[in-house]
Structures are given as structure tokens and as C-alpha cells.
Design an enzyme around this catalytic site. Structure first.
Site, PDB file in Angstrom:
ATOM      1  N   ASP A   1       0.852  -1.185   0.000  1.00 40.59           N
ATOM      2  CA  ASP A   1       0.000   0.000   0.000  1.00 40.59           C
ATOM      3  C   ASP A   1       0.891   1.240   0.000  1.00 40.59           C
ATOM      4  O   ASP A   1       2.115   1.152  -0.049  1.00 40.59           O
ATOM      5  CB  ASP A   1      -0.929  -0.017   1.218  1.00 40.59           C
ATOM      6  CG  ASP A   1      -0.168   0.162   2.527  1.00 40.59           C
ATOM      7  OD1 ASP A   1      -0.104   1.293   3.034  1.00 40.59           O
ATOM      8  OD2 ASP A   1       0.373  -0.840   3.044  1.00 40.59           O
TER       9      ASP A   1
ATOM     10  N   HIS B   1       1.232  -8.862  -3.632  1.00 40.48           N
ATOM     11  CA  HIS B   1       0.239  -7.870  -3.205  1.00 40.48           C
ATOM     12  C   HIS B   1       0.945  -6.522  -3.183  1.00 40.48           C
ATOM     13  O   HIS B   1       1.525  -6.102  -2.178  1.00 40.48           O
ATOM     14  CB  HIS B   1      -0.307  -8.230  -1.820  1.00 40.48           C
ATOM     15  CG  HIS B   1      -1.417  -7.326  -1.370  1.00 40.48           C
ATOM     16  ND1 HIS B   1      -2.727  -7.520  -1.718  1.00 40.48           N
ATOM     17  CD2 HIS B   1      -1.402  -6.208  -0.599  1.00 40.48           C
ATOM     18  CE1 HIS B   1      -3.476  -6.578  -1.177  1.00 40.48           C
ATOM     19  NE2 HIS B   1      -2.688  -5.761  -0.493  1.00 40.48           N
TER      20      HIS B   1
ATOM     21  N   ASP C   1       0.847 -17.550  -4.715  1.00 42.09           N
ATOM     22  CA  ASP C   1       1.298 -16.395  -5.479  1.00 42.09           C
ATOM     23  C   ASP C   1       0.077 -15.699  -6.089  1.00 42.09           C
ATOM     24  O   ASP C   1      -0.144 -15.728  -7.296  1.00 42.09           O
ATOM     25  CB  ASP C   1       2.276 -16.862  -6.555  1.00 42.09           C
ATOM     26  CG  ASP C   1       2.928 -15.698  -7.291  1.00 42.09           C
ATOM     27  OD1 ASP C   1       2.838 -14.558  -6.803  1.00 42.09           O
ATOM     28  OD2 ASP C   1       3.522 -15.942  -8.368  1.00 42.09           O
TER      29      ASP C   1
ATOM     30  N   GLU D   1       2.216 -10.275   0.330  1.00 38.09           N
ATOM     31  CA  GLU D   1       2.500  -8.840   0.335  1.00 38.09           C
ATOM     32  C   GLU D   1       4.010  -8.624   0.424  1.00 38.09           C
ATOM     33  O   GLU D   1       4.785  -9.527   0.739  1.00 38.09           O
ATOM     34  CB  GLU D   1       1.793  -8.138   1.499  1.00 38.09           C
ATOM     35  CG  GLU D   1       1.860  -6.613   1.377  1.00 38.09           C
ATOM     36  CD  GLU D   1       0.935  -5.878   2.329  1.00 38.09           C
ATOM     37  OE1 GLU D   1       0.706  -4.672   2.113  1.00 38.09           O
ATOM     38  OE2 GLU D   1       0.438  -6.502   3.296  1.00 38.09           O
TER      39      GLU D   1
END
Length: 541
Positions: A169, A485, A514, A523
């Protein structure tokens, strides 16, 4: 244009697996070389890739059964073979391994790619790089960082630009920045001569700094913006939106972002890291180093005046919490780093008086951002300063060596050389890599080939010697992750993900997948990445 030169090593057809599993990148001539074979066998041969000639042969050991992966395994140890070149293992009746190299510089490319991954994580600026025929880039992003609504400045934008995106993120988190920079600064202090010789091809954003420290300064510059503007020394816990952005490029993330309220853990981590920054940046910019040290002292003084723990409460926020149960380890670390940087007895007294209160064991095998006491104790032991309590120093040294011996033993018992044997959870690959810190600190205290070979086993495991017969690092080794991710990798229109990133790994022995959507196993994150960089840095020649 900045180049991520060379290509990934050992790539094979998608979907292939081999019963002969090893580090698909390769091996150092003078270090351990072990493969795991999951079919019955008795012998193996090392064959030269160019002409299929046998250059070494031996007998396997085993079988060894491992319950968590439900496999029988036989081990091929070819550590005695040290000739450089390109090879593969042939196991009669079983088959062959992927190709690998033996070379003194075998870990330079993985290290360089992993370290450059931090540059590609930069926030507040455009980044670009070429890798395996792909051009990775994003425009300048998050230039409105950030609003002060939660720090008493409603509607006011205060400068919080820069730093690294924290993970898959686009948030920026003080606590996780703490262990990340702490690990990276320690790598520089331990392995500086080797790292200075690796050209990272970074843009010049800190003239006169070595490239490695130039990248760390990018994050440090941002952290210096996280204290409250009132000069109190309190440090905001994070800078994020109230909720995560979708899978878009960072420059397309236009959601309002905020400085959050402070926490004592974030304030202590900040003090520790700024003290480390001060001593490491001093030779290159004494004015900046003084700024870092002043900030560290100010936050530490605030903590001394407010000994009670101030937890972080999420409130309106649904982004990463990074909440600690206790701030004792963070305060301990801040005292250790300020003493190491300044030599002031008061900091040493604070540190030594606090050690008896830390939760046992003295040295942890399994640690991350929520418990940084190892970093504090490692700084204390590795210091060249006088004045330490001799009994405490001896006790900590013994604990470090005993812990390293335990890690070596666990790695040897695991069929894939994994010293975090039997433990799996969100981000456990980062802990596997971080165990290299324990081992290299032990090796600095009492050089032992078993310790450095255990570090090699960590690299082997992360680069292909594992139950999946795959590398865990994007762009590197055999069948690396293709769907981490990571919002950039999902949104940029390029099939291959951004290169050099360690994915978190399974929450059980066999459930890593994956898949882009599976943030619990796939992630990426700066604290895991720093551990990978550290592990590889100790193997760079």
C-alpha cells in the site's frame, strides 16, 4: 534512465518444479552448498553446464522426515566443491536441478536488486528503472502529504512528503520505518567496505553521500517531518489515508492523507533511528547529522518526562496499525543508540538499568517491528565505547552466541535449512531473513563458520531451496513471485512485477500462494525487505 542491469538468474518454464531443490541463483565458492531432494536417492553428481561433464560426486544423507511439509528428504552436500562456473546437480534415478553458478560475486546482483527496490518505493518523486526488458516507472506522488486534522491543525497541510511507501500500500508508518532503518544502518556499520563497492545507480539526491546512505537519507528526511510541529518531541504514529487506496498507481492516489496522533513507540523508534542517522551521516554532512541528533535528543527527553506508555488508537483509520503491547523495547533501543552516538553516561545508565526489566529471553530468535530489543542489545555489544558493565556485557554476549547456536541447530534439522523451523505466520519470510542479523552479530563477537553458513542457508531458502521450489524474491531466481500484493505491480500494465521484493510467505508450511489478493502471504513490506538486504549484504564480496 537508471538501469537495473543484468537479468534474473535461473528462470525456468512457468509451472515447472524439480525434485532437486536448491538456491537457483548460486553459491559462494568457500561457503556451504546444500540441495534438498524429495525423492529416494543415494548419490548425486555436480555437472558442468557447458559440457555435462561430472566435476564432483558424493553420497546423500537421509531420509529425513519433516512433519510440517509432510515430506521425506535426502540432502546433497557439495560444499567441498569450490570451482567457479555454471553447473547443475544430477541425481541418478531422480533427475536434475535447475542451473546455478558458483562465484565470488554471486550475491551482488540479488543484493543490488533488493537494495534498489527501496529506491523504487520512493514516495513524493518520480522513479524509474529497467529490468529484464521492462521499464518500471511512476510519476511524482502524494505531494499533498499531509493534513494535520489529528494533530491539532484541522484543514492545514503540513509537509510530510518523501520517504518510502511502506508495503503493498502507499501508507508511511513510523514504527515500521524504525526497524527498517535500524536494520539497514546496522548492515552499513557491519559490512560497509563491501557495500561501498556495489554501484546502485541511484539518482543523486544527497551529494557527497555514498549511494547506500543516500537511499537511507531519503527515508530519514521524511521521518524528520513526523514530529509534532510544537517542538514537544512527540512523533506521529503514521501518515496515511483513513483507508487503503485501490489497486492504482501512486500518482493516481488522490485521497486525503493525514498525520495521525503520536504514540510512545513511534517516538522512541524515531529517537533511536535519528541517533543512528546522526553518527552514520556525520562524515558526509555534519549539519544534517546535528539536526538528526537534536531531534533524537528532543524525543528522548520527552519520553523521559512521560514514562507511561502512550498506545496508538486507530480511531478513524483502517490502515496498518503497528500497535505494540509495550514500549519498553523501543525505549531501550533509543537509549542504546543515543549512548553509542554520544557516549553520554546518562544514556548508558538508562539502558543498563532497563535491561533487567525486558521480557525474557534476553535475545529473541523471532522478532520484528513489535519488539526491537535485539537491536538495542546488538548495539551495546558491538560498541567500541568504554564504560559498559562487564557482567552485563558478558551476559549479553553469551546470550547472543547461545541464540546463534540454536539457530544453527534448527536450520540443520530443517530439510530446507530454515532456522525459523516450524513457525509460520504473516511475514515470516522477513523473520527468516532477519535471523541473519542474530547470526552475523554472533559472528562479529566470535567468528564461527557455522554462523555464516547458516546465513547462506537463509539465502538459499529464500531463493529456491524450499517446499515450493521457487524463489520468494520478485525477478530473482527460479520461478519468482509473479503476483505480489503490490499496487504498482497490479496497476502498471506490465506482466512481471516490480523487481527485488521479498514476499511474506505462508501462514502455514504449505499455504503460500502467489496471488495478488492474498496480502497475508504475498505482500511486500519495507521491514522484510531490510532484513533481506541485510542477509545478502553479509554475503557480498
Amino acid at each position: 534512465m537508471l538501469l537495473l542491469w543484468l537479468t534474473a538468474c535461473g528462470a525456468g518454464p512457468s509451472g515447472d518444479t524439480y525434485p532437486v531443490r536448491l538456491n537457483s541463483v548460486g553459491f559462494l565458492p568457500a561457503k556451504a552448498k546444500i540441495a534438498t531432494i524429495i525423492q529416494p536417492c543415494s548419490q548425486f553428481e555436480v555437472k558442468r553446464l557447458a559440457d555435462d561433464s561430472t566435476v564432483f560426486s558424493g553420497k546423500v544423507t537421509g531420509p529425513f522426515h519433516q512433519k510440517d511439509v509432510n515430506q521425506n528428504a535426502w540432502l546433497a552436500d557439495f560444499s567441498a566443491f569450490a570451482d567457479t562456473g555454471s553447473y547443475y546437480l544430477e541425481v541418478p534415478g531422480v533427475g536434475r536441478s535447475v542451473a546455478f553458478r558458483i562465484s565470488d560475486d554471486i550475491f551482488r546482483f540479488p543484493y543490488k536488486t533488493a537494495m534498489r527496490a527501496f529506491y523504487l518505493w520512493r514516495c513524493g518523486t518520480a522513479v524509474e528503472g529497467d529490468f529484464n526488458g521492462n521499464h518500471y516507472a511512476h510519476a511524482a506522488c502524494h505531494l499533498d502529504d499531509a493534513y494535520g486534522d489529528y494533530t491539532g491543525q484541522k484543514g492545514v497541510i503540513r509537509n510530510g512528503t518523501g520517504g518510502w511507501h511502506d508495503a503493498g500500500d502507499y501508507g508511511k508508518y513510523t514504527v515500521n520505518a524504525g526497524i527498517t532503518l535500524g536494520t539497514l544502518f546496522l548492515a552499513w556499520e557491519q559490512f560497509r567496505p563491501a557495500l561501498e563497492n556495489v554501484k546502485l545507480n541511484l539518482p543523486e539526491t544527497a551529494p557527497g553521500f555514498p549511494e547506500y546512505l543516500e537511499e537511507l537519507k531519503w527515508e530519514t528526511d521524511w521521518l524528520l517531518k513526523m514530529p509534532y510541529p510544537d517542538g514537544s518531541g512527540r512523533v506521529s504514529h503514521k501518515l496515511t489515508r483513513t483507508n487503503f487506496a485501490g489497486f492504482i498507481m501512486p500518482e493516481d492516489d488522490k485521497g486525503k492523507r493525514y498525520f495521525t496522533e503520536w504514540s510512545s513507540a513511534a517516538t522512541a523508534d524515531f529517537a533511536a533511528v535519528m541517533a543512528m542517522a546522526a553518527r552514520n551521516f556525520q562524515p558526509y554532512d555534519s549539519v544534517y547529522a546535528k539536526k538528526c541528533l537534536t531531534a533524537a535528543k528532543n524525543s528522548y527527553a520527552f519520553l523521559k518526562e512521560h514514562p507511561e506508555m502512550k498506545p496508538f488508537e486507530q480511531g478513524d483509520f483502517k490502515t496498518g496499525a503497528y500497535k505494540v503491547k509495550s514500549d519498553k523495547s523501543e525505549r531501550l533501543w533509543a537509549a542504546a543508540e543515543l549512548w553509542e552516538t554520544t557516549g553520554e553516561p546518562a544514556y548508558l545508565a538508562d539502558f543498563e538499568s532497563a535491561v533487567p526489566d525486558i521480557h525474557p529471553p534476553l535475545i529473541d530468535s523471532d522478532w520484528d517491528w513489535g519488539n526491537v530489543k535485539n537491536l538495542a542489545l546488538f548495539t551495546y555489544v558491538l560498541s567500541g565505547r568504554n564504560g559498559r558493565n562487564a557482567d552485563l556485557l558478558n551476559r549479553v554476549q553469551k546470550a547472543i552466541l547461545a541464540n546463534a547456536d540454536t539457530l544453527v541447530a534448527k536450520g540443520r534439522r530443517d530439510i530446507y535449512g530454515r532456522p525459523l523451523a516450524g513457525r509460520y505466520y504473516w511475514g515470516c519470510n522477513g523473520t527468516v531473513a532477519r535471523q541473519a542479523v542474530n547470526l552475523q552479530v554472533a559472528n562479529a563477537i566470535s567468528p564461527n563458520r557455522a554462523y555464516t553458513n547458516a546465513v547462506v542457508s537463509i539465502a538459499d531458502h529464500l531463493l529456491g531451496r524450499n517446499v515450493y521450489d521457487r524463489s520468494y524474491v520478485t525477478g530473482i531466481g527460479f520461478r519468482p513471485p509473479m503476483h505480489p500484493h503490490d499496487r504498482r505491480s497490479a496497476a502498471d500494465g506490465i506482466e512481471e512485477p516490480w523487481p527485488g521484493y521479498l514476499v511474506g510467505g505462508g501462514r502455514s508450511a504449505t499455504n503460500w500462494q502467489d496471488k495478488q489478493s492474498d496480502y497475508t502471504t504475498n505482500e511486500i513490506a519495507i521491514n522484510w525487505q531490510a532484513a533481506l538486504v541485510y542477509a545478502l549484504a553479509g554475503l557480498v564480496n
